[in-house]
Design a protein around this motif. Sequence first.
Motif, mmCIF file in Angstrom:
data_model
loop_
_atom_site.group_PDB
_atom_site.id
_atom_site.type_symbol
_atom_site.label_atom_id
_atom_site.label_comp_id
_atom_site.label_asym_id
_atom_site.label_seq_id
_atom_site.Cartn_x
_atom_site.Cartn_y
_atom_site.Cartn_z
ATOM 1 N N SER A 156 40.081 -17.920 10.912
ATOM 2 C CA SER A 156 39.398 -16.707 10.441
ATOM 3 C C SER A 156 37.958 -17.033 10.102
ATOM 4 O O SER A 156 37.648 -18.151 9.643
ATOM 5 C CB SER A 156 40.113 -16.124 9.212
ATOM 6 O OG SER A 156 40.209 -17.095 8.192
ATOM 7 N N ALA A 168 34.222 -15.017 8.484
ATOM 8 C CA ALA A 168 33.601 -13.842 7.853
ATOM 9 C C ALA A 168 32.134 -14.161 7.574
ATOM 10 O O ALA A 168 31.790 -15.298 7.222
ATOM 11 C CB ALA A 168 34.321 -13.469 6.564
ATOM 12 N N HIS A 208 28.750 -12.956 5.400
ATOM 13 C CA HIS A 208 28.332 -12.188 4.224
ATOM 14 C C HIS A 208 27.276 -11.162 4.640
ATOM 15 O O HIS A 208 26.390 -11.453 5.452
ATOM 16 C CB HIS A 208 27.772 -13.133 3.154
ATOM 17 C CG HIS A 208 27.652 -12.500 1.809
ATOM 18 N ND1 HIS A 208 26.558 -11.739 1.433
ATOM 19 C CD2 HIS A 208 28.499 -12.509 0.736
ATOM 20 C CE1 HIS A 208 26.736 -11.310 0.203
ATOM 21 N NE2 HIS A 208 27.897 -11.773 -0.258
ATOM 22 N N SER A 241 43.357 -14.657 7.555
ATOM 23 C CA SER A 241 42.467 -13.496 7.428
ATOM 24 C C SER A 241 41.502 -13.744 6.279
ATOM 25 O O SER A 241 41.890 -14.256 5.215
ATOM 26 C CB SER A 241 43.279 -12.219 7.181
ATOM 27 O OG SER A 241 42.441 -11.092 7.207
ATOM 28 N N GLN A 245 37.809 -11.851 4.537
ATOM 29 C CA GLN A 245 36.807 -10.780 4.561
ATOM 30 C C GLN A 245 36.107 -10.698 3.201
ATOM 31 O O GLN A 245 36.723 -10.957 2.152
ATOM 32 C CB GLN A 245 37.441 -9.414 4.874
ATOM 33 C CG GLN A 245 38.035 -9.283 6.257
ATOM 34 C CD GLN A 245 38.475 -7.855 6.551
ATOM 35 O OE1 GLN A 245 37.724 -6.904 6.318
ATOM 36 N NE2 GLN A 245 39.694 -7.714 7.042
ATOM 37 N N LEU A 278 35.297 -12.645 -2.162
ATOM 38 C CA LEU A 278 35.802 -13.041 -0.841
ATOM 39 C C LEU A 278 37.324 -13.030 -0.890
ATOM 40 O O LEU A 278 37.930 -13.782 -1.668
ATOM 41 C CB LEU A 278 35.286 -14.437 -0.466
ATOM 42 C CG LEU A 278 35.807 -15.022 0.852
ATOM 43 C CD1 LEU A 278 35.346 -14.178 2.040
ATOM 44 C CD2 LEU A 278 35.339 -16.469 1.024
ATOM 45 N N SER A 283 40.938 -13.722 0.706
ATOM 46 C CA SER A 283 41.562 -14.630 1.678
ATOM 47 C C SER A 283 43.073 -14.434 1.655
ATOM 48 O O SER A 283 43.669 -14.312 0.581
ATOM 49 C CB SER A 283 41.215 -16.092 1.368
ATOM 50 O OG SER A 283 41.672 -16.447 0.084
ATOM 51 N N ASP A 320 43.715 -5.544 5.712
ATOM 52 C CA ASP A 320 42.493 -4.750 5.863
ATOM 53 C C ASP A 320 42.340 -3.892 4.620
ATOM 54 O O ASP A 320 43.305 -3.663 3.875
ATOM 55 C CB ASP A 320 42.558 -3.882 7.121
ATOM 56 C CG ASP A 320 41.167 -3.393 7.553
ATOM 57 O OD1 ASP A 320 40.186 -3.782 6.880
ATOM 58 O OD2 ASP A 320 41.070 -2.637 8.532
ATOM 59 N N ALA A 324 32.602 -13.499 14.757
ATOM 60 C CA ALA A 324 32.291 -12.474 13.753
ATOM 61 C C ALA A 324 30.815 -12.125 13.841
ATOM 62 O O ALA A 324 29.961 -13.004 14.085
ATOM 63 C CB ALA A 324 32.643 -12.964 12.350
#
Length: 589
Positions: free
Chosen positions: A284, A286, A288, A333, A335, A344, A346, A377, A568
């Motif tokens: 995964s 992500a 910022h 995952s 995000q 954050l 996780s 999500d 990403a």
Amino acid sequence: MQTDARKELLLRMNSPRLVVKLQKLQEQTPVQSKTSPVHHRSDHIKGKKITSSPRRLRLPPKRLVDVYVSTGYGSSEEQRQSSKRRCLKQNASPKKCLSRNSENSTDSDSDTVPVYNDYPGQGELSEYELKRLENIRQNQAFFSALNLPQAKQALQRLGTKKSPSISALKSKKVVKAPTKKVPPRRSMRLLKLDPVGNSLPKPPPPKPQTNLEENPMKPPGPLPLVPINVEIGCLPVDVVESWCEPVKRLQEQQTCLKKYKKRLSSMSICNDLVAKVVESRILSVAVHPCVGRILVAAGDKLGYVGLWNVNGSSSNDEKSIYMFEPHSRSVSSLQFSPGHPAQLISLSYDGTIRCADVQRSIFDEVYRSEDSLSSFDFLSEDGSTLLISKWEAMVSVVDRRTQRTTHEKQAKLKNKTVRTVSVHPSNRNVFVIAGQSGAAIYDIRYLKAQGSDDVSSLVGNKSTVSSAYFSAHSGNRIVTTSMDNFVRIYDSSNISGTLRPLISIRHNNHTGRWLTKFEAIWDPQQTDCFVVGSMSWPRQIQVFHETGQLVHMFLDKECLGSICSINAWHPSRSVLVGGNSSGRLHVFM
């Protein structure tokens, strides 16, 4: 009759085969009268009348009968006389009987046949027959001179002799002289000796390998937000300030495809933009949403979470990389919270969800379950509510505002497994899942504890779907990545019934066992384009339009030499981050 006399003649000449043939011919030949001849073909040919006589049998010459009878060859005196009388009785014509010829011989000497004394009964033989008899006599004399019977007997006597045995034909074995026995050679390494003969030092004991079973679960409750790879024990001030930087809500910025291609072509990579952030395979990534700095987070297979300040020091040994260990298993995952970028979120296979809060410097525990989690999500725009998917085809609703670490609602789906979940950006009640049974769209308002039905199913995928995501901002498109080597685009503007793909793009998605599966994701700044990894050589990251057109390829032979399965986008800047299976991140900007 003449036929009987000739049959008797043939019997006496030891020719039974000819007699049998003669009998068959006689039986097959009908007796015809002289007054009624038989016509075998047309009576008129070219105006001429043709009469045919009955077919006569081909018998031995009449003179042979007379000669055989007159000479008495092969019979007694009494038999010769009876045969002669029978011949005279049957042959009325003087031309057909030898006795008549003998009587007429006194009147004319010209009718007599020259006599030869070499053969008996040769009075009336022709030159051809005499020559034939002579040839037979010569052949018999020739074969008798060869002594064939004696040769046959000699060969039979030779065949009765014993042939030599096979063992007698074999060569005798040669007895070798005895040789001295030499001790076998042995490896000095196996004997643990050096070339001189001294014993080698004992090797250090091997390091114990960490297995998933031996890696224990983290204790429940919050964990300290302390990097494990630096001695400082805390994050630098500039990283914390960038992490806590307020972010404005983004608006959709759609540009034409020509300008979008030009913007992608201006993005490049160098050695300073490649770094190893985590220990193992990246699952995964992500980015910022802050604008001043570029902060990238990555989660790997062993439960580590790495944070990289791309704008930090450019030295390879002093890159601003901070590694944490909030989980015991794979982080699938990752995000940043849309309402609070300093947080954050996780998710891990170990059944826990944690929130890294920089302001409080802890990893707070949000959710804990005995089941293995796969993806999540944000169900609300501020990120306070989460929609979590589990491998056993279950989804759960978690409210972060409560003090509990359990779900508020849970439902069982009709799919076999669920790998990813994506919430519709404008209609938060609708979400799409991807798994082994394909992809389907559900409405959270109609979920049941057991046997929830989908609102719409996405057909066309013939194998496992590794990911399915709504397009940014509008959610009018869905992109799926399937293991049948296709990336498909669906129209989700009208969600009802069965959705068929608008376009299917052939794409090699067989990454194998040691690489992370591909996941195609939409560009938040260009909602009709998406990015996906590639197995092609040279190694590259591909960008496609929703029509199936290949828009751009990010490649660099010096800096990009591996497959970036997970990618990403930056929400507001032209930045693309790709993660490979060795824990490295590649930044194009």
